[in-house]
Design a protein around this motif. Structure first.
Motif, PDB file in Angstrom:
ATOM      1  N   THR A 140       0.857  -1.069   0.061  1.00 40.09           N
ATOM      2  CA  THR A 140       0.022  -0.019   0.027  1.00 40.09           C
ATOM      3  C   THR A 140       0.862   1.277  -0.216  1.00 40.09           C
ATOM      4  OG1 THR A 140      -1.682  -1.147   1.211  1.00 40.09           O
ATOM      5  CG2 THR A 140      -1.819   1.188   1.252  1.00 40.09           C
ATOM      6  N   VAL A 141       0.664   1.959  -1.068  1.00 36.54           N
ATOM      7  CA  VAL A 141       1.682   3.274  -1.076  1.00 36.54           C
ATOM      8  C   VAL A 141       0.719   4.476  -1.507  1.00 36.54           C
ATOM      9  CG1 VAL A 141       3.853   2.509  -1.850  1.00 36.54           C
ATOM     10  CG2 VAL A 141       2.099   1.965  -3.328  1.00 36.54           C
ATOM     11  N   SER A 142       0.608   5.522  -0.854  1.00 32.98           N
ATOM     12  CA  SER A 142       0.313   6.626  -1.015  1.00 32.98           C
ATOM     13  C   SER A 142       0.991   7.783  -0.536  1.00 32.98           C
ATOM     14  CB  SER A 142      -1.302   6.461  -0.364  1.00 32.98           C
ATOM     15  OG  SER A 142      -1.246   6.566   0.974  1.00 32.98           O
ATOM     16  N   GLY A 143      -0.049   9.172  -0.442  1.00 38.29           N
ATOM     17  CA  GLY A 143       0.702  10.134   0.035  1.00 38.29           C
ATOM     18  C   GLY A 143       1.077  10.052   1.423  1.00 38.29           C
ATOM     19  N   GLY A 144       0.357   9.130   2.318  1.00 32.55           N
ATOM     20  CA  GLY A 144       0.423   9.291   3.951  1.00 32.55           C
ATOM     21  C   GLY A 144       0.845   8.003   4.232  1.00 32.55           C
ATOM     22  N   HIS A 145       1.050   6.940   3.562  1.00 34.01           N
ATOM     23  CA  HIS A 145       1.308   5.517   3.939  1.00 34.01           C
ATOM     24  C   HIS A 145       2.273   4.827   2.951  1.00 34.01           C
ATOM     25  CE1 HIS A 145      -2.627   6.306   5.671  1.00 34.01           C
ATOM     26  NE2 HIS A 145      -2.918   6.312   4.291  1.00 34.01           N
ATOM     27  N   GLY A 275      -3.419   2.082  -3.065  1.00 29.27           N
ATOM     28  CA  GLY A 275      -2.998   3.258  -2.667  1.00 29.27           C
ATOM     29  C   GLY A 275      -2.778   4.430  -3.969  1.00 29.27           C
ATOM     30  N   GLY A 276      -2.573   5.564  -3.685  1.00 26.74           N
ATOM     31  CA  GLY A 276      -2.535   6.639  -4.933  1.00 26.74           C
ATOM     32  C   GLY A 276      -1.308   6.084  -5.818  1.00 26.74           C
ATOM     33  N   VAL A 277      -0.383   5.932  -5.211  1.00 24.24           N
ATOM     34  CA  VAL A 277       0.927   5.407  -5.876  1.00 24.24           C
ATOM     35  C   VAL A 277       0.852   4.379  -6.838  1.00 24.24           C
ATOM     36  CG1 VAL A 277       3.358   5.354  -5.853  1.00 24.24           C
ATOM     37  CG2 VAL A 277       2.228   6.684  -4.391  1.00 24.24           C
ATOM     38  N   ALA A 278      -0.235   3.290  -6.441  1.00 23.37           N
ATOM     39  CA  ALA A 278      -0.293   2.261  -7.297  1.00 23.37           C
ATOM     40  C   ALA A 278      -0.647   2.631  -8.426  1.00 23.37           C
ATOM     41  CB  ALA A 278      -1.551   1.390  -6.744  1.00 23.37           C
ATOM     42  N   ALA A 279      -1.459   3.778  -8.801  1.00 21.35           N
ATOM     43  CA  ALA A 279      -1.570   4.157 -10.215  1.00 21.35           C
ATOM     44  C   ALA A 279      -0.088   4.490 -11.146  1.00 21.35           C
ATOM     45  CB  ALA A 279      -2.312   5.713 -10.317  1.00 21.35           C
ATOM     46  N   ASN A 280       1.008   4.482 -10.578  1.00 19.73           N
ATOM     47  CA  ASN A 280       2.034   4.625 -11.298  1.00 19.73           C
ATOM     48  C   ASN A 280       2.543   3.335 -12.277  1.00 19.73           C
ATOM     49  OD1 ASN A 280       5.366   4.127 -11.521  1.00 19.73           O
ATOM     50  ND2 ASN A 280       5.048   6.641 -10.921  1.00 19.73           N
ATOM     51  N   ARG A 281       2.561   3.812 -13.552  1.00 20.96           N
ATOM     52  CA  ARG A 281       2.720   2.592 -14.489  1.00 20.96           C
ATOM     53  C   ARG A 281       4.033   2.040 -14.430  1.00 20.96           C
ATOM     54  NH1 ARG A 281      -0.124   5.040 -19.113  1.00 20.96           N
ATOM     55  NH2 ARG A 281      -2.229   5.315 -18.445  1.00 20.96           N
ATOM     56  N   ALA A 304      -9.712   4.996 -10.106  1.00 19.44           N
ATOM     57  CA  ALA A 304     -10.715   5.553  -9.288  1.00 19.44           C
ATOM     58  C   ALA A 304     -10.688   5.035  -7.867  1.00 19.44           C
ATOM     59  CB  ALA A 304     -11.946   5.603  -9.798  1.00 19.44           C
ATOM     60  N   LEU A 305     -10.251   3.627  -7.947  1.00 23.51           N
ATOM     61  CA  LEU A 305     -10.053   3.057  -6.497  1.00 23.51           C
ATOM     62  C   LEU A 305      -8.613   2.829  -5.682  1.00 23.51           C
ATOM     63  CD1 LEU A 305     -12.604  -0.013  -7.190  1.00 23.51           C
ATOM     64  CD2 LEU A 305     -12.914   2.219  -6.114  1.00 23.51           C
ATOM     65  N   CYS A 306      -7.785   3.188  -6.674  1.00 24.89           N
ATOM     66  CA  CYS A 306      -6.461   3.512  -6.081  1.00 24.89           C
ATOM     67  C   CYS A 306      -6.288   4.847  -5.115  1.00 24.89           C
ATOM     68  CB  CYS A 306      -5.220   4.024  -7.272  1.00 24.89           C
ATOM     69  SG  CYS A 306      -5.043   2.638  -8.252  1.00 24.89           S
ATOM     70  N   VAL A 307      -7.006   5.818  -5.495  1.00 21.57           N
ATOM     71  CA  VAL A 307      -6.865   7.159  -4.844  1.00 21.57           C
ATOM     72  C   VAL A 307      -7.857   6.914  -3.499  1.00 21.57           C
ATOM     73  CG1 VAL A 307      -6.209   8.530  -6.572  1.00 21.57           C
ATOM     74  CG2 VAL A 307      -8.708   8.171  -6.116  1.00 21.57           C
ATOM     75  N   ASP A 308      -8.004   7.744  -2.794  1.00 21.68           N
ATOM     76  CA  ASP A 308      -9.153   7.485  -1.521  1.00 21.68           C
ATOM     77  C   ASP A 308     -10.477   7.703  -1.992  1.00 21.68           C
ATOM     78  OD1 ASP A 308      -6.808   7.347   0.080  1.00 21.68           O
ATOM     79  OD2 ASP A 308      -6.961   9.485   1.141  1.00 21.68           O
ATOM     80  N   ASN A 309     -11.071   6.742  -1.502  1.00 24.70           N
ATOM     81  CA  ASN A 309     -12.483   6.586  -1.816  1.00 24.70           C
ATOM     82  C   ASN A 309     -13.212   5.928  -0.764  1.00 24.70           C
ATOM     83  OD1 ASN A 309     -13.083   3.508  -2.817  1.00 24.70           O
ATOM     84  ND2 ASN A 309     -11.023   3.930  -3.370  1.00 24.70           N
ATOM     85  N   ALA A 310     -14.635   6.022  -0.787  1.00 30.90           N
ATOM     86  CA  ALA A 310     -15.232   5.303   0.340  1.00 30.90           C
ATOM     87  C   ALA A 310     -15.927   3.989   0.119  1.00 30.90           C
ATOM     88  CB  ALA A 310     -16.265   6.246   0.755  1.00 30.90           C
ATOM     89  N   ALA A 311     -15.933   3.529  -1.248  1.00 27.63           N
ATOM     90  CA  ALA A 311     -16.154   2.189  -1.622  1.00 27.63           C
ATOM     91  C   ALA A 311     -15.302   1.306  -1.075  1.00 27.63           C
ATOM     92  CB  ALA A 311     -16.240   2.172  -3.247  1.00 27.63           C
TER      93      ALA A 311
END
Ligand code: KG4
Ligand code: ZN
Length: 340
Positions: A140-145, A275-281, A304-311
């Motif tokens: 899990t890789v994002s701006g926060g984790h 996580g958001g960075v999962a979008a990196n090709r 749309a599900l890599c970034v923060d979402n509530a689904a």
């Protein structure tokens, strides 16, 4: 009356700078997924300003929940459960979504489940890929984790490693700012890197040779900033694409090395990225190649599900509830919440 067989969960997420609500049926089928992002507001500061974020969440939360119910074509009476993120994240941000969720649960009498945001990111994969299942390793890789997790079973996690300083997305964002690129910097660096030479600048890969699953990006960040400053002082031109490609390769190298090692050492047959960075090709490509060589399944969510979402929060909350879990309405926000 026929017995109701499907269950609807309203998920709520507000841990950072996205206000989100979604309705998910039986933990797997997304009926609505509404995200109100504050990116444009934080862009002028070059990063998320916590006080501004919480004020924006307050303004957005009720319209976002209304929109999620309307898009799904349901009312509060049709729901079976409410789930909201209670950590980790910014406390002032977390409190808005969590309080909205608990208040709705109190008003409707519906069960309430607090969800760990990082667990939510893992579930983004289970929402869309039927074959994705534990035992797995999830990066899990994002701006926060930045966390490398052994998903032993649904709801059973062993955190193998995490970042010792900056998150991977944070490293992308901070270096992008020095390059004069707008926030969030990850997608901008990826775009610029496409025509660059990843070997142009030699940057350290923190902890890469250490016998653990941890990450460190601050040494690489400092080295990148120093390289940029000394080039500027000496009047040497800096190639944006070469610099971006070198930074991206350094971050991806560190992530891929530890992740592949975790897959090999745990012996799992499934790797998840989230996580958001999962979008990196480039990250997707490098992990994809390594997993193909090993015959290991590899999944990542759609953008749309890599970034923060509530689904993803609704899905994780639903499965916890199915296992008999419910949270008390005095559950508080936990900014530093850990997964295990
Ligand atoms: O999961 P997310 O939306 O929010 C957090 O929980 O942080 O992730 C946002 C992060 C930002 O740091 C952004 O720069 C990064 O994900 N990001 C990317 C890419 N798309 C988003 N980093 C690298 N490459 C991308 N394509
Ligand atoms: Zn996130």
């Amino acid at each position: 009356m026929a017995q109701k067989t499907s269950r609807l969960c309203l998920g709520i997420e507000s841990s950072c700078d996205e206000t989100a609500a979604a309705v998910v049926q039986d933990g797997r089928q997304i009926l609505s997924n509404v995200v109100s992002t504050q990116t444009a507001i934080h862009q002028k500061y070059g990063g998320v300003v916590p006080e501004v974020a919480s004020r924006q969440h307050v303004a957005a939360i009720l319209p976002v929940i209304d929109a999620a119910l309307a898009d799904a074509g349901v009312s509060l009476d049709d729901l079976d459960l409410i789930a909201a993120t209670y950590g980790p994240g910014l406390v002032g941000s977390l409190l808005v979504g969590l309080t909205a969720g608990k208040t709705l649960a109190l008003a409707t009498g519906l069960p309430f489940v607090g969800v760990n945001h990082v667990e939510g990111h893992i579930y983004a994969n289970f929402l869309v890929h039927d074959q994705a299942a534990p035992p797995a390793v999830c990066l899990t890789v994002s701006g926060g984790h930045t966390a490398l997790v052994h998903v032993v079973d649904y709801g059973v996690y062993r955190v193998l490693g995490r970042t010792q300083d900056d998150a991977a997305g944070e490293a992308f964002d901070k270096i992008a700012r020095v390059l004069g690129l707008p926030y969030p910097g990850g997608p901008q660096i990826e775009k610029l890197a496409r025509t660059g030479n990843p070997q142009a600048y030699a940057l350290p890969r923190g902890l890469i040779d250490e016998p653990n699953y941890h990450f460190s990006f601050s040494g690489m960040k400092t080295a990148a900033l120093n390289a940029m400053n000394s080039a500027r002082q000496q009047g040497t031109p800096v190639s944006g694409p070469d610099f971006a490609a070198s930074v991206q390769e350094a971050i991806v190298d560190a992530l891929v090395t530890k992740t592949v090692r975790a897959v090999d050492e745990t012996g799992v047959g499934c790797l998840l990225l989230s996580g958001g960075v999962a979008a990196n090709r480039r990250l997707q490509e490098r992990l994809g190649e390594a997993m193909e060589q090993r015959g290991v399944d590899f999944f990542f969510p759609p953008p749309a599900l890599c970034v923060d979402n509530a689904a993803m929060i609704a899905s994780a909350g639903y499965f916890r509830w199915r296992q008999g879990e419910m949270s008390s309405l005095d559950l508080n926000a936990v900014p530093g919440l850990r997964l295990n």
